[in-house]
Design an enzyme around this catalytic site. Structure first.
Site, PDB file in Angstrom:
ATOM      1  N   SER A 142      49.540  76.330  28.793  1.00 20.62           N
ATOM      2  CA  SER A 142      50.949  75.981  28.607  1.00 20.62           C
ATOM      3  C   SER A 142      51.036  74.963  27.481  1.00 20.62           C
ATOM      4  O   SER A 142      50.032  74.327  27.125  1.00 20.62           O
ATOM      5  CB  SER A 142      51.493  75.361  29.908  1.00 20.62           C
ATOM      6  OG  SER A 142      52.684  74.651  29.702  1.00 20.62           O
ATOM      7  N   TYR A 155      50.831  68.435  36.787  1.00 18.38           N
ATOM      8  CA  TYR A 155      50.880  69.682  36.028  1.00 18.38           C
ATOM      9  C   TYR A 155      50.154  69.525  34.698  1.00 18.38           C
ATOM     10  O   TYR A 155      49.347  70.386  34.312  1.00 18.38           O
ATOM     11  CB  TYR A 155      52.331  70.102  35.807  1.00 18.38           C
ATOM     12  CG  TYR A 155      52.482  71.472  35.205  1.00 18.38           C
ATOM     13  CD1 TYR A 155      52.181  72.608  35.951  1.00 18.38           C
ATOM     14  CD2 TYR A 155      52.932  71.641  33.902  1.00 18.38           C
ATOM     15  CE1 TYR A 155      52.314  73.883  35.405  1.00 18.38           C
ATOM     16  CE2 TYR A 155      53.079  72.912  33.352  1.00 18.38           C
ATOM     17  CZ  TYR A 155      52.766  74.019  34.105  1.00 18.38           C
ATOM     18  OH  TYR A 155      52.901  75.279  33.558  1.00 18.38           O
TER      19      TYR A 155
END
Length: 241
Positions: A142, A155
């Site tokens: 990501s 995250y």
């Protein structure tokens, strides 16, 4: 370009969002697609729809943080099909809270799914790919593996770790003709964002089908070529300069 027809792939988090788009792309290109998700009903729905479109797919309820469960599932897949050619480590979760409000249990769960899960899946699939003398592991990273923003510490930690793991795995797998690729994906029009941020501007996000098409491109590279990392962003990505 390599053909995908007849290959066997397992996609974690395949029940919705990007995982669903990847499964549909693979099914449409003749891949026998194992739709793996901890939510069995979502996996079943995707697998049945791929089948109704003429593809080959099966649902698999799988907790990727459970090493014994993963080892057993991989063994059954290889026993049934004789080979396992593609692993897409896509499953991912997040809890959007500042660090002082993020409890230890949530931190551990995010790391368990986003990072440990990719390690566990790869650990039990890589030996099979090495034995075959070929295979491809794709890790869905990501922009969170390259940039940082508030209220996403776990995250970020998981995705930065996943990117590092992916490159380390590439080094270990490459001598055995096993390819490893990290997909650094920007924001997508998926429940992962839309459910948590209902006011988000979808015009700043990309269709997950576009990312799935990038994965198809990576998987179809000639045998002598590997793409260790590729970035695919929406044109109006807000977390990327």
């Amino acid at each position: 370009m390599q053909e995908l027809t007849g290959k066997v792939a397992i996609v974690t988090g395949g029940g919705r969002g990007l995982g669903e788009a990847i499964c549909r792309m693979l099914g449409g290109h003749g891949v026998i697609t194992i739709v793996a998700d901890i939510r069995e009903e979502l996996a079943e729905k995707v697998a049945l729809e791929i089948q109704s479109d003429g593809g080959k797919a099966q649902a698999l309820r799988l907790d990727i943080s459970d090493a014994k469960q993963v080892e057993s599932a991989i063994s059954k897949i290889v026993s049934e099909y004789g080979h396992l050619d593609i692993l897409i480590n896509n499953a991912g979760i997040d809890v959007t809270l500042p660090i002082e409000e993020l409890n230890v249990t949530d931190w551990e769960r995010i790391i368990a799914v986003n990072l440990n899960g990719a390690f566990i899946m790869s650990k039990f699939i890589l030996p099979q790919m090495k034995q075959q003398g070929k295979g491809h592991i794709v890790n869905i990273a990501s922009t969170a593996s390259k940039r940082a923003w508030a209220n996403a510490s776990a995250y970020h930690a998981s995705k930065w770790g996943l990117l590092g793991f992916s490159h380390a795995l590439h080094v270990e797998a490459r001598p055995h003709n096993v390819k490893v690729t990290a997909i650094v994906a920007g924001g997508m029009q998926t429940p992962f964002l839309l459910d948590r941020f209902p006011d988000i501007d979808i015009n700043n996000l990309q269709d997950p089908k576009n990312v799935a098409d990038t994965i198809r491109y990576v998987l179809m590279q000639p045998k002598g070529t590997v793409i260790p990392e590729i970035t695919v962003l929406p044109m109006r990505e807000t977390s990327w300069p």
